[in-house]
Write a protein that holds these residues in place. Structure first.
Motif, mmCIF file in Angstrom:
data_model
loop_
_atom_site.group_PDB
_atom_site.id
_atom_site.type_symbol
_atom_site.label_atom_id
_atom_site.label_comp_id
_atom_site.label_asym_id
_atom_site.label_seq_id
_atom_site.Cartn_x
_atom_site.Cartn_y
_atom_site.Cartn_z
ATOM 1 N N ALA A 195 0.592 -1.163 0.071
ATOM 2 C CA ALA A 195 0.066 0.067 -0.123
ATOM 3 C C ALA A 195 0.870 1.200 0.164
ATOM 4 C CB ALA A 195 -1.150 -0.093 1.127
ATOM 5 N N ALA A 196 2.079 1.192 0.386
ATOM 6 C CA ALA A 196 2.930 2.261 0.647
ATOM 7 C C ALA A 196 3.829 2.348 -0.434
ATOM 8 C CB ALA A 196 3.832 2.207 1.862
ATOM 9 N N GLN A 197 3.914 1.576 -1.618
ATOM 10 C CA GLN A 197 4.718 1.584 -2.707
ATOM 11 C C GLN A 197 3.836 2.050 -4.067
ATOM 12 O OE1 GLN A 197 7.964 1.585 -2.209
ATOM 13 N NE2 GLN A 197 7.784 1.256 -0.092
ATOM 14 N N SER A 198 4.677 2.578 -4.966
ATOM 15 C CA SER A 198 4.006 3.097 -6.049
ATOM 16 C C SER A 198 4.261 2.048 -7.400
ATOM 17 C CB SER A 198 4.329 4.332 -6.489
ATOM 18 O OG SER A 198 5.579 4.504 -6.758
ATOM 19 N N GLN A 200 -6.089 2.177 -11.274
ATOM 20 C CA GLN A 200 -6.050 3.473 -11.990
ATOM 21 C C GLN A 200 -6.549 4.656 -11.325
ATOM 22 O OE1 GLN A 200 -8.960 1.823 -14.841
ATOM 23 N NE2 GLN A 200 -7.704 0.281 -15.449
ATOM 24 N N THR A 201 -7.001 4.552 -10.309
ATOM 25 C CA THR A 201 -7.463 5.800 -9.681
ATOM 26 C C THR A 201 -6.724 6.139 -8.289
ATOM 27 O OG1 THR A 201 -9.118 4.280 -8.178
ATOM 28 C CG2 THR A 201 -9.864 5.300 -10.327
ATOM 29 N N SER A 202 -5.441 5.357 -8.202
ATOM 30 C CA SER A 202 -4.532 5.747 -6.938
ATOM 31 C C SER A 202 -3.226 6.016 -7.977
ATOM 32 C CB SER A 202 -4.159 4.638 -6.198
ATOM 33 O OG SER A 202 -3.894 3.239 -6.905
ATOM 34 N N GLU A 203 -2.343 6.171 -7.040
ATOM 35 C CA GLU A 203 -1.063 6.546 -7.526
ATOM 36 C C GLU A 203 -0.057 5.323 -7.827
ATOM 37 O OE1 GLU A 203 1.051 9.519 -5.215
ATOM 38 O OE2 GLU A 203 -0.467 10.919 -5.535
ATOM 39 N N GLN A 204 -0.712 4.064 -7.832
ATOM 40 C CA GLN A 204 0.015 2.900 -8.037
ATOM 41 C C GLN A 204 0.099 2.479 -9.505
ATOM 42 O OE1 GLN A 204 -1.340 -0.341 -5.650
ATOM 43 N NE2 GLN A 204 0.414 -0.334 -4.252
ATOM 44 N N ALA A 238 10.569 -4.985 -14.102
ATOM 45 C CA ALA A 238 11.357 -5.372 -12.863
ATOM 46 C C ALA A 238 12.271 -4.556 -12.323
ATOM 47 C CB ALA A 238 11.745 -6.822 -13.326
ATOM 48 N N ALA A 239 12.963 -3.736 -13.260
ATOM 49 C CA ALA A 239 14.019 -2.824 -12.877
ATOM 50 C C ALA A 239 13.757 -1.605 -12.410
ATOM 51 C CB ALA A 239 15.078 -2.569 -14.186
ATOM 52 N N LYS A 240 12.383 -1.341 -12.423
ATOM 53 C CA LYS A 240 12.297 -0.126 -12.001
ATOM 54 C C LYS A 240 10.962 -0.325 -10.728
ATOM 55 C CE LYS A 240 7.913 1.440 -14.897
ATOM 56 N NZ LYS A 240 7.590 2.427 -15.785
ATOM 57 N N CYS A 241 10.624 -1.404 -10.390
ATOM 58 C CA CYS A 241 9.483 -1.539 -9.539
ATOM 59 C C CYS A 241 10.071 -1.381 -8.024
ATOM 60 C CB CYS A 241 8.852 -2.872 -9.689
ATOM 61 S SG CYS A 241 10.062 -4.308 -9.023
ATOM 62 N N ASP A 242 9.132 -1.084 -6.995
ATOM 63 C CA ASP A 242 9.435 -1.014 -5.794
ATOM 64 C C ASP A 242 9.134 -2.403 -4.950
ATOM 65 O OD1 ASP A 242 9.793 2.028 -5.727
ATOM 66 O OD2 ASP A 242 7.681 2.060 -6.078
ATOM 67 N N VAL A 243 8.203 -3.113 -5.464
ATOM 68 C CA VAL A 243 8.052 -4.285 -4.943
ATOM 69 C C VAL A 243 7.689 -5.374 -6.248
ATOM 70 C CG1 VAL A 243 6.347 -5.764 -3.682
ATOM 71 C CG2 VAL A 243 6.911 -3.348 -2.867
ATOM 72 N N PHE A 244 8.589 -6.361 -6.079
ATOM 73 C CA PHE A 244 8.253 -7.700 -7.138
ATOM 74 C C PHE A 244 7.550 -8.853 -6.300
ATOM 75 C CE2 PHE A 244 9.433 -11.467 -9.406
ATOM 76 C CZ PHE A 244 9.623 -10.841 -10.808
ATOM 77 N N ILE A 245 6.341 -9.284 -7.009
ATOM 78 C CA ILE A 245 5.595 -10.300 -6.296
ATOM 79 C C ILE A 245 5.634 -11.497 -7.380
ATOM 80 C CG2 ILE A 245 3.503 -11.092 -5.484
ATOM 81 C CD1 ILE A 245 2.736 -8.165 -4.928
ATOM 82 N N SER A 246 6.258 -12.808 -6.815
ATOM 83 C CA SER A 246 6.202 -13.778 -7.906
ATOM 84 C C SER A 246 4.835 -14.969 -7.266
ATOM 85 C CB SER A 246 7.679 -14.754 -7.792
ATOM 86 O OG SER A 246 7.848 -15.297 -6.453
ATOM 87 N N ILE A 247 4.286 -15.220 -8.250
ATOM 88 C CA ILE A 247 2.737 -16.007 -7.797
ATOM 89 C C ILE A 247 2.861 -17.206 -8.365
ATOM 90 C CG2 ILE A 247 0.660 -15.891 -7.644
ATOM 91 C CD1 ILE A 247 0.624 -12.798 -7.624
ATOM 92 N N GLY A 248 2.946 -18.403 -7.687
ATOM 93 C CA GLY A 248 2.731 -19.778 -8.523
ATOM 94 C C GLY A 248 3.767 -20.127 -9.208
ATOM 95 N N THR A 249 5.012 -19.622 -9.132
ATOM 96 C CA THR A 249 6.126 -20.036 -9.844
ATOM 97 C C THR A 249 7.376 -20.396 -9.066
ATOM 98 O OG1 THR A 249 7.622 -19.152 -11.833
ATOM 99 C CG2 THR A 249 6.638 -17.496 -10.238
ATOM 100 N N SER A 250 8.134 -21.074 -9.230
ATOM 101 C CA SER A 250 9.251 -21.570 -8.677
ATOM 102 C C SER A 250 10.469 -20.620 -8.877
ATOM 103 C CB SER A 250 9.919 -22.860 -8.970
ATOM 104 O OG SER A 250 10.430 -22.942 -10.247
ATOM 105 N N ARG A 251 10.471 -19.771 -9.759
ATOM 106 C CA ARG A 251 11.607 -18.849 -9.881
ATOM 107 C C ARG A 251 12.808 -19.479 -10.254
ATOM 108 N NH1 ARG A 251 12.912 -16.185 -6.146
ATOM 109 N NH2 ARG A 251 11.868 -17.306 -4.540
ATOM 110 N N LEU A 252 12.938 -20.570 -10.562
ATOM 111 C CA LEU A 252 13.981 -21.619 -11.118
ATOM 112 C C LEU A 252 14.354 -21.545 -12.597
ATOM 113 C CD1 LEU A 252 13.699 -24.412 -8.167
ATOM 114 C CD2 LEU A 252 15.175 -21.952 -8.332
#
Length: 266
Positions: free
Chosen positions: A21-24, A103-107, A199-213
């Protein structure tokens, strides 16, 4: 719904929601796990019936298509039939709601997927596909998209033919193939550029349902971390990885609706 989770997991959900909530700038990568919650088998699931004796090298490589295009085409037509009646689950809907709320916030909420189904689109999300589209075809020789086989709408009326007979390209007479990134092929340049930038400019990166391997997609979380982002993983079977800041070991369909509820109430 929070009451159904363990106290430790509830605390982590609240911590993650407060962070988000605190990141854009949010970048989300989804994998097979989120679609599995809608009943779509993952690629690593054991094949059944006619296909149980075939491996990846027989069904999902350029060499396999050159060697036996009818076999590969038949398998993908079978896969389309399996996926055709599947619908978005609460995780897909929550992500779409999050993008709508943004769309209606600053995120900025950018969604990237490794999946080839269209469940994100059905839910209403804007998404970048890294591995192609199950409902699209193109020529295996000249690469021109083959428009006649597109799934045209999300109203439950599919326009895709499931016939096994091979189709030839009207431009070069080559065989039509699924618009899927097979093993040994490079990712679409534009989609990968979009993913890397997000990915390079995000404040938070979320991985969902993937092993990231599985690379190169697995490199997105590392790129985000190197750029200063916080990492959140949502997966019932978390990946052993020290770069993750918050791990939520639960199904996305349970966690993501809670995120939306928490984020919009903060």
């Amino acid at each position: 719904m929070l009451a159904e989770l363990s106290p430790a997991l509830i605390a982590e959900v609240k911590r993650a929601a407060k962070l988000l909530a605190a990141q854009s700038r949010i970048c989300i990568l989804t994998g097979a796990g989120i679609s599995a919650e809608s009943g779509i088998p993952t690629f690593r699931d054991k094949q059944t019936g006619l296909w149980e004796n075939y491996g990846v090298e027989d069904l999902a490589t350029p060499e396999a298509f050159m060697r036996d295009p009818e076999l590969v085409w038949s398998w993908y037509q079978w896969r389309r039939q399996i996926v055709a009646d599947k619908v978005p689950n609460p995780a897909h809907h929550a992500l779409a709601q999050w993008q709508y709320h943004a769309q209606t916030s600053e995120q900025e909420v950018i969604l990237i997927t490794q999946n080839v189904d269209d469940l994100h689109e059905q839910a209403g999300s804007t998404v970048t596909h890294l591995h192609g589209h199950l409902w699209r075809n193109r020529c295996g020789q000249c690469e021109i998209p083959y428009q006649d086989q597109l799934r045209a709408s999300y109203d439950g009326q599919d326009t895709v033919s499931f016939e096994d007979e091979l189709i030839t390209c009207p431009h070069c007479n080559g065989y039509i193939r699924p618009d899927i990134v097979w093993f040994g092929e490079t990712l679409p340049a534009q989609a990968w550029e979009t993913a890397e930038k997000a990915a390079a400019k995000c404040d938070v990166f979320i991985s969902i349902g993937t092993s990231r391997l599985v690379y190169p997609a697995a490199g997105l979380s590392q790129l985000a971390k190197q750029s200063g982002a916080q990492l959140i993983e949502i997966n019932p079977d978390p990946t052993p990885n020290t770069i993750v800041d918050i791990t939520l070991a639960e199904k996305a369909g349970i966690i993501l609706p809670l995120f939306i509820e928490e984020i919009t109430s903060l």
